[in-house]
Design a protein around this motif. Sequence first.
Motif, short mmCIF file in Angstrom:
data_model
loop_
_atom_site.label_atom_id
_atom_site.label_comp_id
_atom_site.label_asym_id
_atom_site.label_seq_id
_atom_site.Cartn_x
_atom_site.Cartn_y
_atom_site.Cartn_z
N LEU A 7 0.83 -1.20 0.00
CA LEU A 7 0.00 0.00 0.00
C LEU A 7 0.87 1.26 0.00
CD1 LEU A 7 -2.67 1.54 0.30
CD2 LEU A 7 -2.51 1.15 2.78
N GLY A 8 1.88 1.29 0.86
CA GLY A 8 2.75 2.46 0.93
C GLY A 8 3.47 2.72 -0.37
N GLU A 9 4.00 1.66 -1.00
CA GLU A 9 4.71 1.83 -2.26
C GLU A 9 3.77 2.32 -3.36
OE1 GLU A 9 6.61 -1.85 -3.12
OE2 GLU A 9 8.16 -1.63 -1.60
N PHE A 10 2.53 1.80 -3.36
CA PHE A 10 1.57 2.22 -4.37
C PHE A 10 1.22 3.69 -4.21
CE2 PHE A 10 -2.98 2.74 -5.57
CZ PHE A 10 -2.83 2.59 -6.93
N LEU A 11 0.92 4.13 -2.99
CA LEU A 11 0.56 5.52 -2.76
C LEU A 11 1.72 6.46 -3.08
CD1 LEU A 11 -1.53 5.21 0.53
CD2 LEU A 11 -2.38 5.77 -1.76
N ARG A 12 2.93 6.07 -2.71
CA ARG A 12 4.08 6.92 -3.02
C ARG A 12 4.29 7.04 -4.52
NH1 ARG A 12 5.91 4.52 1.79
NH2 ARG A 12 6.88 2.77 0.69
N SER A 13 4.09 5.94 -5.23
CA SER A 13 4.27 5.99 -6.69
C SER A 13 3.21 6.87 -7.34
CB SER A 13 4.20 4.57 -7.28
OG SER A 13 2.88 4.05 -7.27
N ARG A 14 1.99 6.88 -6.80
CA ARG A 14 0.94 7.74 -7.37
C ARG A 14 1.19 9.21 -7.01
NH1 ARG A 14 -0.05 4.50 -11.13
NH2 ARG A 14 2.03 4.03 -10.40
N ARG A 15 1.71 9.48 -5.80
CA ARG A 15 2.05 10.87 -5.45
C ARG A 15 3.14 11.40 -6.38
NH1 ARG A 15 4.67 11.99 -1.08
NH2 ARG A 15 4.96 9.95 -0.09
N ALA A 16 4.11 10.54 -6.70
CA ALA A 16 5.27 10.98 -7.46
C ALA A 16 4.94 11.42 -8.88
CB ALA A 16 6.32 9.86 -7.49
N ARG A 17 3.81 10.97 -9.40
CA ARG A 17 3.51 11.28 -10.80
C ARG A 17 2.71 12.58 -10.95
NH1 ARG A 17 -1.17 6.85 -12.48
NH2 ARG A 17 -2.84 7.73 -11.21
N ILE A 18 2.31 13.21 -9.84
CA ILE A 18 1.52 14.44 -9.90
C ILE A 18 2.42 15.64 -9.70
CG2 ILE A 18 -0.35 15.76 -8.84
CD1 ILE A 18 -1.66 13.15 -8.07
N ARG A 19 2.40 16.56 -10.64
CA ARG A 19 3.20 17.78 -10.51
C ARG A 19 2.50 18.75 -9.56
NH1 ARG A 19 4.83 20.38 -16.02
NH2 ARG A 19 2.57 20.74 -16.06
N PRO A 20 3.20 19.27 -8.56
CA PRO A 20 2.57 20.17 -7.59
C PRO A 20 1.85 21.34 -8.23
CG PRO A 20 4.76 19.56 -6.86
CD PRO A 20 4.62 19.03 -8.26
N GLU A 21 2.45 21.93 -9.28
CA GLU A 21 1.85 23.10 -9.91
C GLU A 21 0.53 22.78 -10.60
OE1 GLU A 21 5.40 21.82 -12.56
OE2 GLU A 21 4.84 21.85 -10.43
N ARG A 33 12.96 16.67 -2.28
CA ARG A 33 13.90 15.55 -2.39
C ARG A 33 13.39 14.49 -3.35
NH1 ARG A 33 14.66 13.84 3.73
NH2 ARG A 33 12.40 14.17 3.63
N VAL A 34 12.08 14.40 -3.52
CA VAL A 34 11.49 13.41 -4.42
C VAL A 34 10.49 14.13 -5.32
CG1 VAL A 34 11.80 11.47 -2.85
CG2 VAL A 34 9.72 12.85 -2.71
N PRO A 35 10.22 13.57 -6.50
CA PRO A 35 9.27 14.22 -7.40
C PRO A 35 7.84 14.07 -6.89
CG PRO A 35 9.96 12.10 -8.29
CD PRO A 35 10.81 12.36 -7.07
N GLY A 36 6.97 14.95 -7.37
CA GLY A 36 5.56 14.83 -7.05
C GLY A 36 5.15 15.53 -5.78
N LEU A 37 3.98 15.14 -5.29
CA LEU A 37 3.41 15.76 -4.10
C LEU A 37 4.05 15.27 -2.82
CD1 LEU A 37 -0.43 15.63 -4.89
CD2 LEU A 37 1.08 17.61 -5.06
N ARG A 38 4.16 16.18 -1.87
CA ARG A 38 4.55 15.79 -0.51
C ARG A 38 3.32 15.19 0.18
NH1 ARG A 38 7.02 21.36 -0.39
NH2 ARG A 38 9.28 21.09 -0.59
N ARG A 39 3.60 14.46 1.27
CA ARG A 39 2.50 13.87 2.02
C ARG A 39 1.53 14.92 2.53
NH1 ARG A 39 5.87 9.58 5.83
NH2 ARG A 39 5.83 7.81 4.39
N GLU A 40 2.07 16.04 3.06
CA GLU A 40 1.18 17.06 3.62
C GLU A 40 0.33 17.72 2.54
OE1 GLU A 40 5.43 18.86 3.51
OE2 GLU A 40 4.46 16.92 3.94
N GLU A 41 0.86 17.79 1.31
CA GLU A 41 0.08 18.35 0.22
C GLU A 41 -1.05 17.41 -0.18
OE1 GLU A 41 3.69 20.96 -1.87
OE2 GLU A 41 3.32 18.87 -2.48
#
Length: 276
Positions: A7-21, A33-41
Amino acid sequence: MQPQKELGEFLRSRRARIRPEDVGFASGAGPRRVPGLRREELAHLAGVSVDYYVRLEQGRNRSASDAVLDAVAVALRLDGDERAHLYRLARPPQPGDDPRHPSPVGTERTGVQQLLDWISAPALAMGRRMDVLAWNRPACALITDFGELPPAERNLCRLHLLNDEIGRRYPDRDMVAREAVGQLRIAAGRFPDDPELWRLVEDLTERSEEFRRYWNQHAVRTKAYGFKRIDHPDAGPLTLSYEITHFPQDPDLSLLVYTAPPGSPEEDALRVLAKA
C-alpha cells in the motif's frame, strides 16, 4: 509481501507522478527531495490530517472509511483500476480470498476443456496468476504449443517477458508486457498471502529487467477486451480482437478468446491455423 508495504509503495508511486503546480502548489516552495506531491500536500487535497494520511500510507490505518479512500483516490487522480487496487490494499483480506485453493482445472473440470475444444477460435483458460490452465488447438497454433512447455512455464506473463520467440511475435511488445505486469499487480493486491504468486514475482524480478521496471511503476490494469497485433511466422501479420470473461461460479478462472471480423483475412488465417 506485506499488504502494508505494498500500500505504501503504491501511494508513493501515485504521489510521485503528480506535478505540484498542476494541483495548485508552488513547485518552488522549498527543496523537493522526491518528485511529485509531498504527504502534507496530498493530505490537504484529500481533506484529512497529515498524521492520518501518514498512518494510512504506512499501513497503520486498516479501517479507513470509504469517504477517506475516495478522497485520496480523487486527490491522486486514480482511474477505476487504480481506485479498486487502493481499496484492496487498504482493507484486510475478505473472507473467501483464500490463496490455498486455486481454481480446479483438469479432471475436476472436464467441462472447461470441452468448452475450449468446442470453440473454433483460439481460446484458453487462465488462473489468477495468469497461468494457462487449459487451451484448445487453435490457441496452440496461434501462440505456442502449451502442452510442450513445462507446467511452470505455462504462464502468459512469463511467456511475454522471458520467451524471446513469443515476444517477437508482438509488434506492440512493450504495451503487451506492461498490461501483463499490471494484471499481475492486481492479483497481488487481491491475494497478498498467495505464496505461489510471490514466487512468480520473485523469479520474474530476478530474470527480467523489463519486469522490474514495470513492476516498480505500480501500474495496475484490467483488460476485458481489446486488440492485439501478432506477427505469426506462418500466417503473417494479424490484428485480432480478444475478449476475456470470468466463470460466474469460479471468478479466479477466466476465459480468453481471440476473434476476427467475418470475411476478413484474419478470419481466413485463424481458420487455417485451426486446421494446422
